[in-house]
Design a protein around this motif. Structure first.
Motif, PDB file in Angstrom:
ATOM      1  N   VAL A   1       0.847  -1.199   0.000  1.00  8.23           N
ATOM      2  CA  VAL A   1       0.000   0.000   0.000  1.00  8.23           C
ATOM      3  C   VAL A   1       0.880   1.246   0.000  1.00  8.23           C
ATOM      4  O   VAL A   1       0.596   2.219  -0.707  1.00  8.23           O
ATOM      5  N   GLU A   2       1.955   1.225   0.766  1.00  6.02           N
ATOM      6  CA  GLU A   2       2.884   2.356   0.792  1.00  6.02           C
ATOM      7  C   GLU A   2       3.470   2.604  -0.599  1.00  6.02           C
ATOM      8  O   GLU A   2       3.568   3.741  -1.057  1.00  6.02           O
ATOM      9  N   ALA A   3       3.836   1.535  -1.293  1.00  5.90           N
ATOM     10  CA  ALA A   3       4.373   1.660  -2.657  1.00  5.90           C
ATOM     11  C   ALA A   3       3.302   2.175  -3.621  1.00  5.90           C
ATOM     12  O   ALA A   3       3.606   2.947  -4.536  1.00  5.90           O
ATOM     13  N   PHE A   4       2.050   1.752  -3.442  1.00  4.28           N
ATOM     14  CA  PHE A   4       0.919   2.222  -4.249  1.00  4.28           C
ATOM     15  C   PHE A   4       0.799   3.739  -4.115  1.00  4.28           C
ATOM     16  O   PHE A   4       0.706   4.466  -5.109  1.00  4.28           O
ATOM     17  N   ILE A   5       0.814   4.235  -2.877  1.00  3.63           N
ATOM     18  CA  ILE A   5       0.705   5.668  -2.620  1.00  3.63           C
ATOM     19  C   ILE A   5       1.885   6.410  -3.241  1.00  3.63           C
ATOM     20  O   ILE A   5       1.708   7.449  -3.875  1.00  3.63           O
ATOM     21  N   ALA A   6       3.075   5.870  -3.083  1.00  5.89           N
ATOM     22  CA  ALA A   6       4.273   6.506  -3.655  1.00  5.89           C
ATOM     23  C   ALA A   6       4.178   6.584  -5.172  1.00  5.89           C
ATOM     24  O   ALA A   6       4.540   7.605  -5.775  1.00  5.89           O
ATOM     25  N   ALA A   7       3.677   5.533  -5.814  1.00  5.11           N
ATOM     26  CA  ALA A   7       3.537   5.526  -7.270  1.00  5.11           C
ATOM     27  C   ALA A   7       2.507   6.563  -7.722  1.00  5.11           C
ATOM     28  O   ALA A   7       2.725   7.281  -8.699  1.00  5.11           O
ATOM     29  N   VAL A   8       1.379   6.644  -7.006  1.00  4.82           N
ATOM     30  CA  VAL A   8       0.376   7.664  -7.324  1.00  4.82           C
ATOM     31  C   VAL A   8       0.990   9.050  -7.206  1.00  4.82           C
ATOM     32  O   VAL A   8       0.888   9.873  -8.111  1.00  4.82           O
TER      33      VAL A   8
ATOM     34  N   LYS B   1       3.089   5.596 -13.634  1.00  2.00           N
ATOM     35  CA  LYS B   1       2.145   4.571 -14.099  1.00  2.00           C
ATOM     36  C   LYS B   1       2.761   3.177 -14.105  1.00  2.00           C
ATOM     37  O   LYS B   1       2.108   2.209 -13.722  1.00  2.00           O
ATOM     38  N   ALA B   2       4.005   3.066 -14.544  1.00  2.00           N
ATOM     39  CA  ALA B   2       4.648   1.745 -14.624  1.00  2.00           C
ATOM     40  C   ALA B   2       4.740   1.117 -13.239  1.00  2.00           C
ATOM     41  O   ALA B   2       4.385  -0.053 -13.059  1.00  2.00           O
ATOM     42  N   ALA B   3       5.204   1.874 -12.258  1.00  2.00           N
ATOM     43  CA  ALA B   3       5.309   1.344 -10.888  1.00  2.00           C
ATOM     44  C   ALA B   3       3.926   1.011 -10.347  1.00  2.00           C
ATOM     45  O   ALA B   3       3.736  -0.022  -9.690  1.00  2.00           O
TER      46      ALA B   3
ATOM     47  N   PHE C   1       1.107   0.126 -12.004  1.00  2.93           N
ATOM     48  CA  PHE C   1       0.536  -1.088 -12.584  1.00  2.93           C
ATOM     49  C   PHE C   1       1.354  -2.332 -12.235  1.00  2.93           C
ATOM     50  O   PHE C   1       0.799  -3.426 -12.181  1.00  2.93           O
ATOM     51  N   ASP C   2       2.637  -2.188 -11.953  1.00  2.00           N
ATOM     52  CA  ASP C   2       3.450  -3.312 -11.477  1.00  2.00           C
ATOM     53  C   ASP C   2       2.991  -3.806 -10.110  1.00  2.00           C
ATOM     54  O   ASP C   2       3.236  -4.954  -9.744  1.00  2.00           O
ATOM     55  N   LEU C   3       2.319  -2.936  -9.346  1.00  4.13           N
ATOM     56  CA  LEU C   3       1.842  -3.304  -8.008  1.00  4.13           C
ATOM     57  C   LEU C   3       0.502  -4.029  -8.026  1.00  4.13           C
ATOM     58  O   LEU C   3       0.045  -4.504  -6.998  1.00  4.13           O
ATOM     59  N   LEU C   4      -0.139  -4.095  -9.199  1.00 10.48           N
ATOM     60  CA  LEU C   4      -1.466  -4.703  -9.304  1.00 10.48           C
ATOM     61  C   LEU C   4      -1.382  -6.119  -9.858  1.00 10.48           C
ATOM     62  O   LEU C   4      -0.536  -6.410 -10.694  1.00 10.48           O
ATOM     63  N   THR C   5      -2.296  -6.973  -9.408  1.00  9.35           N
ATOM     64  CA  THR C   5      -2.431  -8.286 -10.026  1.00  9.35           C
ATOM     65  C   THR C   5      -2.991  -8.087 -11.433  1.00  9.35           C
ATOM     66  O   THR C   5      -3.631  -7.059 -11.712  1.00  9.35           O
ATOM     67  N   PRO C   6      -2.784  -9.031 -12.339  1.00  5.87           N
ATOM     68  CA  PRO C   6      -3.285  -8.866 -13.711  1.00  5.87           C
ATOM     69  C   PRO C   6      -4.803  -8.680 -13.790  1.00  5.87           C
ATOM     70  O   PRO C   6      -5.306  -8.024 -14.704  1.00  5.87           O
ATOM     71  N   ASP C   7      -5.536  -9.233 -12.816  1.00  3.99           N
ATOM     72  CA  ASP C   7      -6.998  -9.150 -12.830  1.00  3.99           C
ATOM     73  C   ASP C   7      -7.536  -8.204 -11.744  1.00  3.99           C
ATOM     74  O   ASP C   7      -8.669  -8.340 -11.306  1.00  3.99           O
ATOM     75  N   ALA C   8      -6.738  -7.233 -11.341  1.00  3.57           N
ATOM     76  CA  ALA C   8      -7.135  -6.319 -10.274  1.00  3.57           C
ATOM     77  C   ALA C   8      -8.424  -5.578 -10.637  1.00  3.57           C
ATOM     78  O   ALA C   8      -8.679  -5.281 -11.812  1.00  3.57           O
ATOM     79  N   THR C   9      -9.218  -5.281  -9.604  1.00  5.23           N
ATOM     80  CA  THR C   9     -10.476  -4.557  -9.769  1.00  5.23           C
ATOM     81  C   THR C   9     -10.510  -3.400  -8.782  1.00  5.23           C
ATOM     82  O   THR C   9      -9.720  -3.342  -7.832  1.00  5.23           O
ATOM     83  N   MET C  10     -11.466  -2.490  -9.023  1.00  7.81           N
ATOM     84  CA  MET C  10     -11.620  -1.373  -8.098  1.00  7.81           C
ATOM     85  C   MET C  10     -13.052  -0.857  -8.139  1.00  7.81           C
ATOM     86  O   MET C  10     -13.804  -1.158  -9.053  1.00  7.81           O
TER      87      MET C  10
ATOM     88  N   ALA D   1      -6.563   6.473 -15.135  1.00  2.00           N
ATOM     89  CA  ALA D   1      -6.092   7.468 -16.099  1.00  2.00           C
ATOM     90  C   ALA D   1      -6.766   8.809 -15.816  1.00  2.00           C
ATOM     91  O   ALA D   1      -6.093   9.834 -15.673  1.00  2.00           O
ATOM     92  N   LYS D   2      -8.089   8.803 -15.708  1.00  4.25           N
ATOM     93  CA  LYS D   2      -8.855  10.040 -15.544  1.00  4.25           C
ATOM     94  C   LYS D   2      -8.661  10.668 -14.170  1.00  4.25           C
ATOM     95  O   LYS D   2      -8.448  11.868 -14.064  1.00  4.25           O
ATOM     96  N   GLU D   3      -8.742   9.877 -13.120  1.00  5.41           N
ATOM     97  CA  GLU D   3      -8.766  10.416 -11.754  1.00  5.41           C
ATOM     98  C   GLU D   3      -7.382  10.580 -11.122  1.00  5.41           C
ATOM     99  O   GLU D   3      -7.228  11.354 -10.180  1.00  5.41           O
ATOM    100  N   ILE D   4      -6.393   9.831 -11.626  1.00  4.30           N
ATOM    101  CA  ILE D   4      -5.057   9.892 -11.016  1.00  4.30           C
ATOM    102  C   ILE D   4      -4.045  10.474 -11.993  1.00  4.30           C
ATOM    103  O   ILE D   4      -3.549  11.581 -11.808  1.00  4.30           O
ATOM    104  N   PHE D   5      -3.720   9.739 -13.032  1.00  2.00           N
ATOM    105  CA  PHE D   5      -2.533  10.066 -13.830  1.00  2.00           C
ATOM    106  C   PHE D   5      -2.714  11.253 -14.774  1.00  2.00           C
ATOM    107  O   PHE D   5      -1.794  12.046 -14.940  1.00  2.00           O
ATOM    108  N   ASP D   6      -3.875  11.419 -15.378  1.00  2.00           N
ATOM    109  CA  ASP D   6      -4.091  12.563 -16.264  1.00  2.00           C
ATOM    110  C   ASP D   6      -4.435  13.828 -15.483  1.00  2.00           C
ATOM    111  O   ASP D   6      -4.484  14.911 -16.058  1.00  2.00           O
ATOM    112  N   ASP D   7      -4.659  13.681 -14.181  1.00  3.04           N
ATOM    113  CA  ASP D   7      -5.187  14.782 -13.376  1.00  3.04           C
ATOM    114  C   ASP D   7      -4.346  15.078 -12.138  1.00  3.04           C
ATOM    115  O   ASP D   7      -4.834  15.683 -11.186  1.00  3.04           O
ATOM    116  N   ASN D   8      -3.078  14.617 -12.135  1.00  5.30           N
ATOM    117  CA  ASN D   8      -2.141  14.923 -11.049  1.00  5.30           C
ATOM    118  C   ASN D   8      -2.667  14.533  -9.668  1.00  5.30           C
ATOM    119  O   ASN D   8      -2.617  15.315  -8.727  1.00  5.30           O
TER     120      ASN D   8
END
Length: 101
Positions: free
Chosen positions: A7-14, A19-21, A23-32, A46-53
């Protein structure tokens, strides 16, 4: 801070916009889900995190670091208080749920 390293790595990647880090933290079939509705993970992030800082600041943590209250901000919505819950399996996030806290 959270006590779960995945979870700490997830937050750091966000927060780094990495994006690479992320998606590397997710299972191939991850859901949300967002506010109780399942979403397309790639389109939503893409919309809520990466394209929107998107940026996360942890206010509190429970459930071994897998349930968080976060001050989340992005360029569209500004800052809001949100909950994030994570399912972590073998060092990967298989599901996360978020919504307004």
């Amino acid at each position: 801070m959270t006590s779960d390293p995945t979870v700490e790595a997830f937050i750091a990647a966000v927060n780094a916009g990495d994006k690479a880090a992320f998606f590397d933290l997710l299972t191939p079939d991850a859901t949300m889900s967002d506010d109780g509705t399942d979403r397309d993970l790639r389109a939503w992030t893409a919309k809520e995190i990466f394209d929107d800082n998107g940026h996360m600041v942890v206010e509190s943590s429970s459930d071994g670091g897998k349930s968080l209250i976060i001050r989340y901000r992005n360029d569209t919505w500004g800052e809001m208080r949100t909950f994030w819950r994570f399912v972590v399996e073998s060092g990967k996030v298989s599901r996360f749920e978020t919504g307004q806290a």
